[in-house]
Design an enzyme around this catalytic site. Structure first.
Site, PDB file in Angstrom:
ATOM      1  N   ARG A 116     -10.369 -11.697   2.137  1.00 49.30           N
ATOM      2  CA  ARG A 116     -11.131 -12.902   1.537  1.00 49.30           C
ATOM      3  C   ARG A 116     -10.500 -14.008   1.573  1.00 49.30           C
ATOM      4  O   ARG A 116     -11.090 -15.054   1.553  1.00 49.30           O
ATOM      5  CB  ARG A 116     -11.474 -12.417   0.090  1.00 49.30           C
ATOM      6  CG  ARG A 116     -10.346 -12.116  -0.983  1.00 49.30           C
ATOM      7  CD  ARG A 116     -10.640 -11.616  -2.130  1.00 49.30           C
ATOM      8  NE  ARG A 116     -10.683 -10.049  -1.851  1.00 49.30           N
ATOM      9  CZ  ARG A 116     -10.979  -9.048  -2.822  1.00 49.30           C
ATOM     10  NH1 ARG A 116     -11.445  -9.345  -4.062  1.00 49.30           N
ATOM     11  NH2 ARG A 116     -11.017  -7.710  -2.337  1.00 49.30           N
ATOM     12  N   LYS A 152       0.900  -1.055   0.146  1.00 48.01           N
ATOM     13  CA  LYS A 152       0.049   0.021   0.086  1.00 48.01           C
ATOM     14  C   LYS A 152       0.834   1.134   0.194  1.00 48.01           C
ATOM     15  O   LYS A 152       1.836   1.205   0.504  1.00 48.01           O
ATOM     16  CB  LYS A 152      -0.878  -0.060   1.353  1.00 48.01           C
ATOM     17  CG  LYS A 152      -2.194  -1.079   1.337  1.00 48.01           C
ATOM     18  CD  LYS A 152      -2.772  -0.848   2.563  1.00 48.01           C
ATOM     19  CE  LYS A 152      -3.898  -1.955   2.866  1.00 48.01           C
ATOM     20  NZ  LYS A 152      -4.913  -1.706   1.755  1.00 48.01           N
TER      21      LYS A 152
HETATM   22  N1  BES Z   1      -8.062  -3.926   4.488  1.00 43.45           N
HETATM   23  C1  BES Z   1      -8.227  -3.434   3.254  1.00 43.45           C
HETATM   24  C2  BES Z   1      -9.617  -2.717   2.878  1.00 43.45           C
HETATM   25  C3  BES Z   1      -9.483  -1.314   3.496  1.00 43.45           C
HETATM   26  C4  BES Z   1      -9.141  -0.231   2.753  1.00 43.45           C
HETATM   27  C5  BES Z   1     -10.082  -0.862   4.781  1.00 43.45           C
HETATM   28  C6  BES Z   1      -9.340   0.971   3.167  1.00 43.45           C
HETATM   29  C7  BES Z   1     -10.360   0.097   5.199  1.00 43.45           C
HETATM   30  C8  BES Z   1      -9.888   1.241   4.331  1.00 43.45           C
HETATM   31  C9  BES Z   1      -8.252  -4.598   2.417  1.00 43.45           C
HETATM   32  O1  BES Z   1      -7.400  -5.744   2.438  1.00 43.45           O
HETATM   33  C10 BES Z   1      -7.725  -4.141   0.923  1.00 43.45           C
HETATM   34  O2  BES Z   1      -6.561  -3.840   1.046  1.00 43.45           O
HETATM   35  N2  BES Z   1      -8.223  -4.158  -0.061  1.00 43.45           N
HETATM   36  C11 BES Z   1      -7.991  -3.682  -1.361  1.00 43.45           C
HETATM   37  C12 BES Z   1      -8.649  -4.830  -2.348  1.00 43.45           C
HETATM   38  C13 BES Z   1      -7.954  -4.589  -3.972  1.00 43.45           C
HETATM   39  C14 BES Z   1      -6.594  -4.859  -3.838  1.00 43.45           C
HETATM   40  C15 BES Z   1      -8.932  -5.419  -4.925  1.00 43.45           C
HETATM   41  C16 BES Z   1      -8.597  -2.501  -1.641  1.00 43.45           C
HETATM   42  O3  BES Z   1      -9.860  -2.139  -1.289  1.00 43.45           O
HETATM   43  O4  BES Z   1      -8.216  -1.712  -2.156  1.00 43.45           O
HETATM   44 MN    MN Z   2      -5.365  -5.765   2.025  1.00 45.12          MN
END
Ligand code: BES
Ligand code: MN
Ligand code: ZN
Length: 492
Positions: free
Chosen positions: A342, A268
């Site tokens: 997931r 990230k």
């Molecule tokens: N934990 C994150 C989701 C999240 C993002 C929660 C921002 C709270 C605030 C999750 O594991 C994630 O990173 N999801 C990705 C999925 C994508 C790579 C398909 C996302 O939402 O960007």
């Molecule tokens: Mn994630």
């Protein structure tokens, strides 16, 4: 902070809190000769009794001192329970660090039923929660002073309702908030379990824990692939509450417990990454709810499973393109290591189906950023394979204040996660990202099992205070589950 109920106002020093419901100023009648000046002061303050509005004035106290009088508006049209919670929350919000140690709220003449009165207490307690463990230089003026709220003029049953019905919920929410607030160097899979054990001791919850080795033996390749880059060994935490008929199949709650989500190799961006300490908010809500259900001795059989892992980049971390085999036997092409929740849920769901044969499963997860784009911070996203279950959860959301909004699912979305090399891939296109995430999880739900997925990414943490929480961890999900179990599981 203590919540007490009493028949009459105590003597001695306290701040007096009186509710005003819009134009209904009956509570102010008890002020006697001070009524006139107070009314004049409220007028000057332009106080009109709107829900959650407050006004502070001072009245003479016996013995020559002054007493702080906090008048709290509860609105004209607001639903009784809504008004009750705004009242309790506003009271604490105003007085928590005011210097007052004791607040006395007088409900006389307002017609609050026992449940509404008890829920004033609940909101007052919830709003007082804060976590100052790491704040070693707080000035005296910044520290909480309010130690007790005494509620006068409530029906007699309010005290026992508070103790047996709502204080347990407060304690569950407090556990969730603590776990969500703690940073990832303190709370990781092993210590998450330790904290839960400590809080649950004596509650009657049965606890079982699998470590990485045990999960390897079982073949939980989806969850383990996420944990692979971390020095923290993963855990699968299983909690059981058997308050229902013996032999009756349990209801299952499953929580995403990513104790820190860097994204892994699909790392990230730096800005805001610290928020990912609360990527265990689903698991946090599930354990808090289990604690509440146990403490209020819910008449239901419940099993909870939390997949606890840390998602880190590392020389040993899983790579984009890796194919893992889940506990279900289905293979997954890991296109993006940041779509890790997931993967954790998939194996946790398979585990609970195999070992506990639940009739229905509700999973809670801070799963996608996309759900924040759809629903902001107002509603959790609800996905389900069953309309009755979905409606029950929507109802529990309304009643508890942990609101939900249903989102669609369909085969056309499911197709988007087909993979050329494995049974599925772990991400679809950017569009509809929360839905394809739900479709992914659905592939692990057995035929005939009623299932709902709650994407709570927008709800676990708040940058602004509300009537029942300060900014920070909200405890979202605990009251939702508590209410759902009460209305739809215990009653059936
Ligand atoms: N934990 C994150 C989701 C999240 C993002 C929660 C921002 C709270 C605030 C999750 O594991 C994630 O990173 N999801 C990705 C999925 C994508 C790579 C398909 C996302 O939402 O960007
Ligand atoms: Mn994630
Ligand atoms: Zn995550």
């Amino acid at each position: 902070m203590q919540i007490r109920f009493a028949d009459v106002r105590p003597t001695g020093d306290f701040a007096l809190v009186l509710p005003v419901a819009g134009k209904n100023r009956i509570a102010l009648d008890s002020l006697g000769s001070d009524r006139g000046p107070v009314d004049a002061a409220l007028k000057r303050l332009r106080f009109e009794g709107d829900a959650a509005s407050t006004a502070e004035v001072y009245v003479p106290a016996e013995g020559g001192g002054v007493r702080r009088l906090l008048v709290v508006g509860t609105g004209d049209g607001t639903a009784p329970v809504d008004a009750a919670e705004k009242l309790g929350g506003a009271l604490t919000g105003r007085l928590l660090t005011s210097g007052e140690k004791h607040a006395v709220l007088d409900l006389t003449g307002l017609g609050y039923d026992a449940d509404s009165a008890a829920r004033v207490g609940l909101a007052a307690a919830l709003r007082s929660w804060r976590y100052d463990r790491y704040r070693t230089r707080l000035k005296d003026k910044q520290k909480p002073t309010l130690e007790q709220v005494t509620i006068v003029g409530a029906p007699a049953e309010a005290a026992s309702l508070w103790e047996t019905r709502w204080q347990p919920v407060y304690e569950g929410v407090a556990l969730t908030r603590e776990l969500v607030t703690e940073p990832a160097n303190i709370i990781y899979p092993e210590t998450f379990v330790d904290r839960v054990r400590a809080s649950a001791s004596g509650s009657g919850l049965e606890i079982e824990v699998l470590d990485g080795e045990a999960m390897t033996k079982l073949g939980m390749g989806a969850l383990l692939g996420v944990a692979q880059g971390s020095v923290r060994d993963p855990r699968l935490l299983i909690l059981r509450w058997s308050g229902g008929k013996s032999g009756e199949a349990p209801v299952a709650f499953v929580g995403k417990g990513v104790t820190f989500d860097t994204g892994g190799i699909s790392i990230k961006p730096a800005a805001g990454m610290e928020a990912m300490k609360w990527d265990m908010g689903g698991a946090g809500a599930v354990v808090g709810a289990m604690l509440a259900l146990a403490k209020r001795k819910a008449k239901a059989n419940i099993v909870a499973v939390c997949g606890l892992v840390e998602n880190m980049p590392d020389g040993n971390a899983q790579r984009p393109g890796d194919v893992v085999t889940s506990l279900s036997g289905q293979t997954i092409e890991v296109i993006n290591t940041d779509a890790e929740g997931r993967l954790v849920l998939a194996d946790a769901i398979t585990y609970v189906q195999r070992n506990h044969k639940p009739t229905l499963i509700v999973d809670l997860a801070t799963l996608t950023g996309a759900i924040l784009i759809s629903l902001g911070h107002e509603y959790g996203g609800l996905f389900s394979n069953n309309d009755d279950l979905a409606n029950q959860l929507l109802g529990a959301g309304q009643a508890s204040g942990d609101k939900l909004w249903r989102q669609p699912m369909a085969d056309s979305f499911d197709k988007l996660i087909d993979s050329p090399i494995a049974d599925m891939k772990n991400v679809g296109p950017r569009e509809g990202g929360s839905i394809t995430a739900a479709q992914f999880i659905a592939r692990f739900v057995d035929d005939g099992v009623r299932w709902a997925h709650l994407d709570i990414a927008g709800m676990a943490w708040s940058d602004k205070p509300s009537s029942t929480y300060d900014k920070g961890a909200t405890g979202y999900g605990v009251r939702l589950i508590d209410r759902f179990v009460e209305a739809s599981v215990e009653s059936r």
